[in-house]
Every structure is written in C-alpha cells, then in structure tokens.
Design a protein around this motif. Structure first.
Motif, mmCIF file in Angstrom:
data_model
loop_
_atom_site.group_PDB
_atom_site.id
_atom_site.type_symbol
_atom_site.label_atom_id
_atom_site.label_comp_id
_atom_site.label_asym_id
_atom_site.label_seq_id
_atom_site.Cartn_x
_atom_site.Cartn_y
_atom_site.Cartn_z
ATOM 1 N N ALA A 141 37.696 42.678 37.099
ATOM 2 C CA ALA A 141 36.275 42.379 37.224
ATOM 3 C C ALA A 141 35.642 42.503 35.851
ATOM 4 N N GLY A 142 34.934 41.470 35.422
ATOM 5 C CA GLY A 142 34.366 41.504 34.080
ATOM 6 C C GLY A 142 35.455 41.670 33.053
ATOM 7 N N ASP A 143 35.342 42.695 32.240
ATOM 8 C CA ASP A 143 36.327 42.932 31.190
ATOM 9 C C ASP A 143 37.197 44.140 31.488
ATOM 10 N N LEU A 144 37.316 44.514 32.775
ATOM 11 C CA LEU A 144 38.138 45.644 33.187
ATOM 12 C C LEU A 144 39.192 45.196 34.186
ATOM 13 N N VAL A 145 40.369 45.805 34.082
ATOM 14 C CA VAL A 145 41.437 45.575 35.051
ATOM 15 C C VAL A 145 41.795 46.922 35.670
ATOM 16 N N PHE A 146 41.969 46.946 37.007
ATOM 17 C CA PHE A 146 42.173 48.181 37.757
ATOM 18 C C PHE A 146 43.544 48.179 38.416
ATOM 19 N N PHE A 147 44.217 49.338 38.387
ATOM 20 C CA PHE A 147 45.526 49.496 39.024
ATOM 21 C C PHE A 147 45.798 50.995 39.150
ATOM 22 N N GLY A 148 46.792 51.348 39.958
ATOM 23 C CA GLY A 148 47.114 52.751 40.174
ATOM 24 C C GLY A 148 48.591 53.041 40.018
ATOM 25 N N ASP A 149 48.972 54.303 40.243
ATOM 26 C CA ASP A 149 50.387 54.634 40.313
ATOM 27 C C ASP A 149 50.644 55.566 41.491
ATOM 28 N N SER A 150 51.899 55.723 41.814
ATOM 29 C CA SER A 150 52.273 56.421 43.042
ATOM 30 C C SER A 150 51.911 57.896 43.035
ATOM 31 N N THR A 151 51.617 58.467 41.875
ATOM 32 C CA THR A 151 51.244 59.873 41.818
ATOM 33 C C THR A 151 49.779 60.093 42.197
ATOM 34 N N GLY A 152 49.010 58.997 42.345
ATOM 35 C CA GLY A 152 47.621 59.122 42.737
ATOM 36 C C GLY A 152 46.631 58.876 41.633
ATOM 37 N N LEU A 153 47.092 58.453 40.455
ATOM 38 C CA LEU A 153 46.174 58.134 39.360
ATOM 39 C C LEU A 153 45.710 56.681 39.479
ATOM 40 N N PHE A 154 44.422 56.477 39.305
ATOM 41 C CA PHE A 154 43.826 55.141 39.389
ATOM 42 C C PHE A 154 43.144 54.860 38.056
ATOM 43 N N HIS A 155 43.504 53.724 37.431
ATOM 44 C CA HIS A 155 43.102 53.455 36.048
ATOM 45 C C HIS A 155 42.198 52.235 35.947
ATOM 46 N N ALA A 156 41.332 52.254 34.940
ATOM 47 C CA ALA A 156 40.612 51.072 34.476
ATOM 48 C C ALA A 156 41.000 50.850 33.025
ATOM 49 N N ALA A 157 41.440 49.654 32.706
ATOM 50 C CA ALA A 157 41.878 49.336 31.349
ATOM 51 C C ALA A 157 41.084 48.158 30.809
ATOM 52 N N ASP A 158 41.016 48.078 29.500
ATOM 53 C CA ASP A 158 40.417 46.927 28.841
ATOM 54 C C ASP A 158 41.248 45.692 29.182
ATOM 55 N N ALA A 159 40.610 44.694 29.777
ATOM 56 C CA ALA A 159 41.352 43.536 30.261
ATOM 57 C C ALA A 159 41.979 42.729 29.129
ATOM 58 N N ARG A 160 41.459 42.844 27.917
ATOM 59 C CA ARG A 160 41.994 42.069 26.795
ATOM 60 C C ARG A 160 43.115 42.792 26.052
ATOM 61 N N THR A 161 43.031 44.119 25.992
ATOM 62 C CA THR A 161 43.968 44.869 25.155
ATOM 63 C C THR A 161 44.916 45.771 25.938
ATOM 64 N N GLY A 162 44.565 46.109 27.178
ATOM 65 C CA GLY A 162 45.376 47.047 27.936
ATOM 66 C C GLY A 162 45.077 48.503 27.642
ATOM 67 N N GLU A 163 44.101 48.786 26.817
ATOM 68 C CA GLU A 163 43.750 50.168 26.535
ATOM 69 C C GLU A 163 43.132 50.810 27.781
ATOM 70 N N ILE A 164 43.711 51.935 28.223
ATOM 71 C CA ILE A 164 43.178 52.625 29.396
ATOM 72 C C ILE A 164 41.880 53.335 28.997
ATOM 73 N N LEU A 165 40.800 53.018 29.718
ATOM 74 C CA LEU A 165 39.471 53.521 29.380
ATOM 75 C C LEU A 165 39.001 54.614 30.339
ATOM 76 N N TRP A 166 39.568 54.683 31.533
ATOM 77 C CA TRP A 166 39.093 55.622 32.557
ATOM 78 C C TRP A 166 40.221 55.851 33.561
ATOM 79 N N THR A 167 40.365 57.090 34.020
ATOM 80 C CA THR A 167 41.382 57.432 35.009
ATOM 81 C C THR A 167 40.777 58.374 36.049
#
Length: 286
Positions: free
Chosen positions: A205-231
């Motif tokens: 959405a916009g310039d963020l990409v969202f995904f998670g992992d099996s341990t329960g962490l949910f991430h927002a990353a910069d959609a252009r660079t892949g830099e994780i900005l929020w967890t």
C-alpha cells in the motif's frame, strides 16, 4: 479454453502452482504473472497467453525411464528469488540433484521440491514501483523412488515406493522476502529470513510492503528498497499466533488500515493462535 501456458511438463516433483496469479499492466498490456514451486516467474499477456519475457525450453535429464520424464522444461529469463540447488557442502552421504532431475532409486537432495520455492501465500504488485513482491523458500528434501508394482497410493507415479530422508542433518530451512522489477526482469531486493520458513502473504500500500514470519513478527518495509521500517511482535497480544496470514489494506472515513490474521500455521509456526489485528497511523486530529 482460449489459451494455456504450462510451467512444468509432466510434473513428477509436485511443482504445482499454489501461489495465486497477479494481474497488472505491463507497458500497456494486460498482464498476468505467476510463480510456482519451481521458483521461476512467468509474465504473460492475459488475453493471449503469449509470454512477455523470453524463456527457454532447456534439455533436462531423462532417466530413470519408468518416470517417463519430459525431455525439456521451461526456464524463465526473469531473475528468480529462489535458490535453485542445494547449498553445499551437504553432509556426507547426501548428493545435490541438478534442477529438473527426476526422482530416482538413488536418493538425491532436491531444492526446490514440493515445499518451495513459492507456496500458497499470495504475492502482491505495486503500480508505483512496478515490483512484484513475494516470499521464496529454501526447504530441500532427500528423496528416492523405486519402480514397484505394489504401488503406494500416495506416490506421484502409478508404481513407486519412496526412499530417502526428508530432513537433512545440519541443514537450516530458510528463505527470503523480495521484490522483482517487472520492467527489467531483475530482483530489486531480498530480505533474508533465517528464523523460520517464509510463509506469509504479502500486501503493498503506497510505498510500504507488509509481510510476517512464523515466529509472530509482522513487518513494514520500504517498497522500493526493502528496508524494514517497522515491526510488530504478536507475542504482545493475548491469543495471537505466528504471522502466517495475508495482509489486507482498506480505508474507512479517509483513514487507512492494515489488517492481519495472527493464527500461525501448524508445522511451521511455533505459536498457534486466533487473533485478527488492524493497524493504523495515529489520528492526526489528536
């Protein structure tokens, strides 16, 4: 039927395509992209089925004869997020199989195989970046198969018996979340995942990409660079499990929300639960 495109001929590996297709505009052409358990991405004109990136029918091993292997298989020119081949060195007694080697009496280590590259979690596309975002999995298995008239009903061949070891000593299953630039056919970025096997859908959405992992962490990353900005750590919420769902993005009264189901996935998430959590930026009026 108007058209079809076959991304695996005579599939004796369980290289089906559980990941949903993605629709987008490709230089003015209505396009469809799909990536299966082979890890190869194909982009086609969804009106005609004609490929919009070149691919090759490569010669492949054709033994053992009882598998009746097809002599060629399609490999896309689009750069893959998937590791095609087992990481070396392997433990003593284990031999890596080249891609498209049919399963045979001597057990070999296959990567990818029926549990990856791309599994069921959906990919996403952004018209702002022109990237397709997806997980990719490294889950090798050691497999052998023998021609056996006393057929096992679970075998993919009409007459077969499985041999070998599914889990390889010392091998750590892992993977990536990443982005492929549909304008160039090249990988734009990769985020290594080593704490679990990637098993989350991706939303953008916009310039963020969202995904998670099996341990329960949910991430927002910069959609252009892949830099994780929020967890976000789902362990902070009662009855929340692993991040194995798919994000959805919606707007209510002008405020944007991202919602995610933290249920976990049996066999891959260490924590199972039943929580649906919506996220939003703080209300600007307060």
């Amino acid at each position: 039927m108007s058209w079809y495109f076959q991304d695996t001929h005579h599939d004796v590996w369980d290289y089906d395509g559980p990941q949903p297709t993605v629709l987008f505009d490709f230089h003015g052409t209505p396009a469809l992209s799909h990536t299966s358990k082979t890890g190869y991405m194909f982009i086609v004109d969804r009106r005609t089925g004609q490929t919009l990136y070149p691919y090759k029918e490569v010669p492949v091993p054709t033994t053992p004869a009882f598998q009746h292997p097809w002599p060629t298989q399609p490999e896309s020119s689009i750069e893959s997020l998937t590791e095609h081949g087992a990481e070396l060195p392997l433990p003593a007694g284990y031999t890596a199989a080249p891609m498209w080697t049919p399963v045979q009496p001597t057990p070999l280590v296959f990567q990818p195989i029926f549990d990856g590259g791309m599994e069921w979690p959906p990919a996403a596309y952004s018209p702002r970046t022109h990237f397709v975002y997806s997980h990719s999995r490294y889950v090798p298995f050691s497999l052998g198969i023998t021609d056996n008239p006393a057929a096992d009903a679970n075998c993919p061949s009409p007459t077969c018996t499985f041999t070998g070891t599914f889990f390889i000593p010392g091998v750590v299953n892992h993977g990536v979340y990443g982005a492929v630039d549909t304008r160039t056919g090249k990988v734009a970025w990769r985020i290594p995942v080593t704490t679990s096997i990637p098993n989350s859908g991706v939303g953008v959405a916009g310039d963020l990409v969202f995904f998670g992992d099996s341990t329960g962490l949910f991430h927002a990353a910069d959609a252009r660079t892949g830099e994780i900005l929020w967890t976000f750590d789902s362990s902070t919420v009662p009855n929340a499990g692993g991040a194995n769902g798919s994000p959805a993005i919606y707007v209510v009264d002008g405020r944007e929300y991202v919602v995610y189901g933290f249920g976990g996935n049996p066999g891959e998430s260490p924590i199972l639960g039943d929580a649906v959590i919506a996220f939003a930026l703080p209300d600007r009026d307060h």
